[in-house]
Enzyme design. Structure first.
Site, short mmCIF file in Angstrom:
data_model
loop_
_atom_site.label_atom_id
_atom_site.label_comp_id
_atom_site.label_asym_id
_atom_site.label_seq_id
_atom_site.Cartn_x
_atom_site.Cartn_y
_atom_site.Cartn_z
N GLU A 156 0.84 -1.05 -0.69
CA GLU A 156 0.25 0.39 0.19
C GLU A 156 0.64 1.42 -0.21
O GLU A 156 0.47 2.63 -0.77
CB GLU A 156 -0.98 0.15 1.20
CG GLU A 156 -2.41 -0.83 1.07
CD GLU A 156 -3.00 -1.01 0.35
OE1 GLU A 156 -3.22 0.50 -0.26
OE2 GLU A 156 -3.27 -1.98 -0.08
N LEU A 166 34.81 11.75 22.76
CA LEU A 166 34.72 11.70 24.48
C LEU A 166 35.68 11.19 24.91
O LEU A 166 35.79 10.49 24.43
CB LEU A 166 33.12 11.05 24.66
CG LEU A 166 32.11 11.85 24.38
CD1 LEU A 166 30.61 10.87 24.34
CD2 LEU A 166 31.83 12.84 25.59
N GLU A 168 22.32 8.80 27.96
CA GLU A 168 22.15 8.84 27.35
C GLU A 168 22.72 6.99 26.84
O GLU A 168 23.63 7.43 27.14
CB GLU A 168 21.68 9.36 25.84
CG GLU A 168 22.49 10.29 26.13
CD GLU A 168 22.24 11.09 24.82
OE1 GLU A 168 21.79 12.63 25.60
OE2 GLU A 168 23.16 11.63 24.36
N LYS A 185 25.39 5.12 24.60
CA LYS A 185 26.27 5.64 22.89
C LYS A 185 25.88 4.44 22.00
O LYS A 185 26.12 3.20 22.25
CB LYS A 185 27.25 5.10 24.21
CG LYS A 185 28.90 6.14 23.11
CD LYS A 185 29.78 5.35 23.44
CE LYS A 185 31.11 5.98 22.79
NZ LYS A 185 31.49 5.81 21.52
N ASP A 228 25.96 2.64 18.94
CA ASP A 228 27.28 2.26 18.11
C ASP A 228 27.73 2.30 16.38
O ASP A 228 27.00 1.09 16.21
CB ASP A 228 27.89 0.70 18.47
CG ASP A 228 29.04 0.33 18.27
OD1 ASP A 228 29.47 -1.13 17.87
OD2 ASP A 228 29.90 0.93 17.66
N GLU A 253 24.04 9.76 15.13
CA GLU A 253 24.63 8.89 14.79
C GLU A 253 24.00 7.69 13.88
O GLU A 253 22.03 8.15 14.41
CB GLU A 253 24.63 8.04 16.10
CG GLU A 253 25.86 7.34 16.20
CD GLU A 253 27.00 6.92 16.39
OE1 GLU A 253 27.36 8.49 16.93
OE2 GLU A 253 28.04 6.53 16.63
N TYR A 302 21.95 13.25 19.27
CA TYR A 302 22.06 13.43 20.51
C TYR A 302 22.89 14.56 20.85
O TYR A 302 22.87 15.60 21.45
CB TYR A 302 23.45 12.70 20.61
CG TYR A 302 24.98 12.38 20.23
CD1 TYR A 302 24.34 10.80 19.22
CD2 TYR A 302 25.75 13.24 19.44
CE1 TYR A 302 26.15 10.63 18.25
CE2 TYR A 302 26.23 13.07 18.81
CZ TYR A 302 26.54 11.95 18.07
OH TYR A 302 27.61 11.47 17.55
N LYS A 341 32.09 2.82 29.02
CA LYS A 341 32.28 2.36 28.04
C LYS A 341 31.93 0.79 28.52
O LYS A 341 32.14 0.55 29.74
CB LYS A 341 33.04 1.61 27.28
CG LYS A 341 33.96 2.84 26.06
CD LYS A 341 33.09 3.19 25.23
CE LYS A 341 33.89 2.37 24.18
NZ LYS A 341 34.93 3.32 23.42
N CYS A 361 59.62 -23.75 8.18
CA CYS A 361 58.64 -22.80 7.72
C CYS A 361 57.28 -23.17 7.08
O CYS A 361 57.70 -24.16 6.31
CB CYS A 361 59.10 -21.51 7.63
SG CYS A 361 57.93 -20.47 6.47
N CYS A 405 58.10 -21.72 3.38
CA CYS A 405 58.80 -22.11 2.78
C CYS A 405 59.85 -23.25 2.88
O CYS A 405 60.70 -23.66 2.33
CB CYS A 405 59.83 -20.90 2.94
SG CYS A 405 60.52 -20.02 4.15
N CYS A 438 61.23 -17.32 10.85
CA CYS A 438 61.72 -18.89 9.72
C CYS A 438 62.42 -17.90 9.46
O CYS A 438 63.07 -16.77 9.28
CB CYS A 438 60.27 -18.57 8.76
SG CYS A 438 60.86 -18.84 7.08
N CYS A 493 61.09 -16.36 1.94
CA CYS A 493 60.45 -16.95 2.15
C CYS A 493 59.74 -16.37 1.49
O CYS A 493 59.24 -14.87 1.62
CB CYS A 493 60.32 -16.79 4.37
SG CYS A 493 58.82 -17.29 4.61
S1 IVH Z 1 27.87 13.08 22.92
C1 IVH Z 1 31.34 16.51 22.69
N1 IVH Z 1 26.20 11.28 22.75
O1 IVH Z 1 30.52 8.39 20.63
C2 IVH Z 1 31.24 15.51 21.56
N2 IVH Z 1 28.30 11.09 21.33
O2 IVH Z 1 33.25 8.54 21.52
C3 IVH Z 1 29.63 14.91 21.40
N3 IVH Z 1 28.20 8.78 20.75
O3 IVH Z 1 31.47 10.78 18.08
C4 IVH Z 1 29.26 13.56 21.47
N4 IVH Z 1 26.55 7.90 20.84
O4 IVH Z 1 29.95 9.66 17.66
C5 IVH Z 1 26.91 11.74 22.36
N5 IVH Z 1 24.66 9.45 22.86
C6 IVH Z 1 25.76 10.11 22.19
C7 IVH Z 1 27.00 9.10 21.59
C8 IVH Z 1 27.93 9.84 21.49
C9 IVH Z 1 27.40 7.65 19.48
C10 IVH Z 1 29.97 8.85 19.83
C11 IVH Z 1 29.53 10.11 18.89
C12 IVH Z 1 31.24 10.15 19.65
C13 IVH Z 1 31.67 8.96 19.84
C14 IVH Z 1 32.37 9.74 20.93
#
Ligand code: IVH
Length: 684
Positions: free
Chosen positions: A37, A85, A116, A118, A120, A176, A228, A317, A419, A422, A437, A443
């Protein structure tokens, strides 16, 4: 044209309806109509716009579909740099961060933090002018990124036009781009069916999809985006907190993390970390930690930045990931200097964001110590980008011969005598953990590595001659030593796999260009054990002419600063081999040359007597370039920070060295300050 009134109205209705469905599908994960649709509405709008081009508006959802392929990405300078960061891994580091924040703000009360996930994915900056999406770029080096606007237009969750009101004339939205886990699985299934390469993880898939020259490919990949923050234009907003900023971004139509919150003090931060850690596996997208930001924007300004990272925010992290798998074989790999590394072949296992099939066992002693055998269940670790390694075996899971027909136990690993590449003898020096080696350039594995090293940017700088090509040249028997490179013809090269006439031409030109070099580069390019760039430079400076170096005995060699018995022995061994001398002669005959006597550019010794430490990734300079610049200015580069360190040059992702510098009060420079130091010296 009265009939166009109806068409204009219909197009507006279709646009609104399609955007509503996009929103439901991409932002709320809740499709409101079946795909077919949706496609019907979409095609109707497209048809109207084709018939009546005046109806086409820049924010029409049809504009999200890919355009014709681009040649390359133009570069784009960010209005405000995209920073990085600092990372924390341990609760103590989070507490220290909170402590620094409170000291910086002179606050006794618990600080409010906006927290919040992070994401990836891949950092992106989107520029909106007068509320319209006008361009978007990857982060690049932080100052300048690659402009991927046509590709970003294909992201259905990005507003092409901001909703609501209150946006500045120009605003950069930061966030991101990522691929949801489910979309990643489906994409890989499609890739597999078509016989195309599968992606290692959603992040790579997102990056690969966004950096497509053909935006139609990007359009076929369901990329998502989370906002963000803001860059340029952010200072014109009259908001008080990061939380309000996130609400504003959501009101303008950007997806923002549902899991965002405001918490108090380090206790609140750690509780949030635990909460998200629990949820992580269930989230529809990959995260690699959480981000904590001081909520009050005025407090953020007050705290400011250190080097390339804000003092008001930190990434907490998740720990390096480990997983269990089974060893299906143990092989050995041959490195550039002949070093033999035992490698465990594994049953594929997803760990630390990628599928791992091999893990290093470092050396023979390590294999013995861990007693890793074929058939063992092992813990594999992959931390960040490092090579996956076998941490330990799980003894309980070791198969053993039993009455019920279990797997027989494999014998302990034994280093092969010869090795695998060779057949030369493998030998281990006294007190050395590493076996090598002895085949040298005979080699093929060492030959390939030696050629790649010879062509490297810091060595002879032959652009376009990478691993793959070297493999082909060696395997086809076209190149045995670096000297053979200078005899390669266009015809020979054009006959190779994936090598067009143009690339063959470029490569021949690059090889030709490399003939003009410096003595220091030439010495480095030979790949002599223990002779790195800096030793090569010292040797060039000391001897001035290659023939003097070739004639030097061990004692004479040790007159060179930093050349001790080990380096002298390596040099003597290398130059003592007649085939190495022949290669050098052939290179000179082929026309490789350098200005004799003035091998290293002499600059003012502005950093004489100073010790600097480099940490993190600088926005434009590679670490070895920065090192060479310091050394050329008479300074020393050290690997660790102490009271004796004069400066720490810190880039993105700077970690413990930066912390140490701050602790000891050692001045910290960013790249710009560093370059200033190099041009002006320390006396100001
Ligand atoms: S704030 C002043 N918030 O992490 C720096 N970064 O290691 C502003 N990233 O380059 C970044 N989630 O690509 C911020 N909730 C989040 C994020 C975030 C992922 C990444 C971002 C940044 C990297 C820094």
């Amino acid at each position: 044209m009265p009939e166009l009134v109806a068409e204009t109205q219909r197009a507006a209705i279709l646009r609104a309806e399609i955007e509503r469905h996009n929103e439901a599908y991409y932002r709320h994960d809740a499709p409101t109509i079946p795909d077919a649709e949706y496609d019907k509405l979409f095609r109707e709008l497209q048809a109207l716009e084709v018939l009546h081009p005046t109806l086409l508006t820049p924010d029409s959802p049809t504009q999200r579909v890919g355009a014709a392929p681009l040649k390359a990405f133009p570069s784009r300078r960010h209005g405000v740099p995209m920073l990085s960061l600092n990372n924390a891994f341990e609760p103590a580091e989070v507490e220290a961060f909170d402590q620094r924040v409170r000291e910086g703000l002179e606050s006794i009360a618990a600080v409010d933090y906006a927290v919040e996930p992070k994401f990836d994915g891949l950092a992106i900056s989107l520029t909106y002018e007068h509320g319209f999406f006008t361009s978007g770029a990857t982060r690049g080096d932080g100052a300048t990124g690659e402009e991927v606007t046509p590709n970003l237009r294909t992201l259905r969750c990005l507003p092409l036009r901001l909703s609501g009101a209150g946006w500045p004339e120009l605003i950069e939205i930061r966030g991101e781009v990522l691929l949801f886990k489910q979309a990643f699985v489906e994409l890989n299934a499609r890739q597999r069916e078509r016989g195309d390469k599968e992606f290692a993880n959603p992040r790579n898939a997102a990056a690969g999809s966004l950096r497509q020259l053909d935006s139609r490919i990007t359009a076929s990949r369901p990329l998502s985006f989370f906002a963000y923050g803001v860059g340029a234009g952010g200072d014109q907003l009259t908001l008080k907190t990061h939380g309000e900023l996130m609400d504003q971004l959501a009101a303008w139509g950007f997806p923002v993390a549902e899991e965002r919150r405001i918490v108090q003090g380090s206790k609140g931060l750690l509780a949030y970390f635990a909460e998200i850690g629990e949820k992580r596996a269930k989230l529809p997208y990959d995260i690699d930690g959480v981000v904590y930001k001081v909520n009050r924007l005025a407090a953020q300004t007050q705290l400011g930045f250190v080097s390339r990272a804000p003092r008001f925010a930190i990434a907490h992290k998740f720990p390096a990931e480990e997983a269990l798998t089974v060893v299906v074989g143990i092989d050995v790999q041959v490195g550039r200097t002949g070093a033999i590394t035992p490698v465990a072949r594994l049953q594929p296992v997803f760990v630390g964001g990628v599928t791992v099939t091999n893990a290093t066992l470092h050396n023979e002693d390590e294999v013995r110590r861990k007693d890793v055998r074929v058939g063992d269940t092992v813990i594999v670790r992959r931390a960040g980008d490092v090579i996956p390694e076998v941490v330990a075996i799980v003894p309980e899971k070791r198969p053993s011969r039993d009455l019920f027909g279990g797997e027989p136990l494999h014998p302990p690993f034994i280093m092969p005598k010869t090795c695998p590449e060779c057949d030369s003898v493998i030998a281990k020096g006294v007190d050395e953990a590493i076996a090598r080696c002895t085949g040298g350039l005979f080699c093929p594995a060492q030959r390939k590595a030696a050629l790649t090293h010879f062509a490297a940017r810091r060595a002879m700088d032959i652009e376009g001659l990478g691993d793959k090509l070297v493999d082909q040249l060696v395997d086809a028997g076209l190149v045995h030593s670096p000297a053979d490179l200078y005899g390669l013809s266009m015809e020979t090269l054009a006959g190779l796999d994936r090598m067009g006439e143009k690339s063959a031409q470029n490569l021949v030109a690059a090889i030709e260009k490399s003939k003009q070099t410096t003595l220091a580069r030439f010495i480095f390019s030979l790949g002599i054990r223990n002779v790195g760039e800096s030793t090569a430079r010292d040797l060039a400076k000391h001897f001035g002419q290659l023939d003097c170096l070739l004639a030097a005995d061990s004692e004479t060699l040790q007159l060179v600063a930093d050349v001790g018995p080990v380096v002298a022995a390596s040099l003597a061994a290398f130059f003592g081999e007649s085939h190495n001398r022949q290669i050098i002669e052939r290179l000179r005959t082929a026309g490789v040359n350098w200005p004799e006597g003035v091998s290293v550019e002499a600059g003012p010794k502005l950093l004489a007597g100073k010790t600097l430490v480099l940490t993190g990734t600088l926005p434009t300079l590679k670490r070895d370039e920065a090192k060479a610049m310091i050394e050329a200015a008479g300074g020393k580069v050290s690997g660790s920070v102490s009271k004796k360190t004069d400066f720490v040059v810190a880039g993105e992702e700077a970690g413990s060295k930066l912390e140490k510098a701050l602790e000891l009060g050692v001045p910290v420079l960013d790249e710009i300050e560093f370059l200033k130091l190099l041009s002006e010296g320390t006396e100001q």
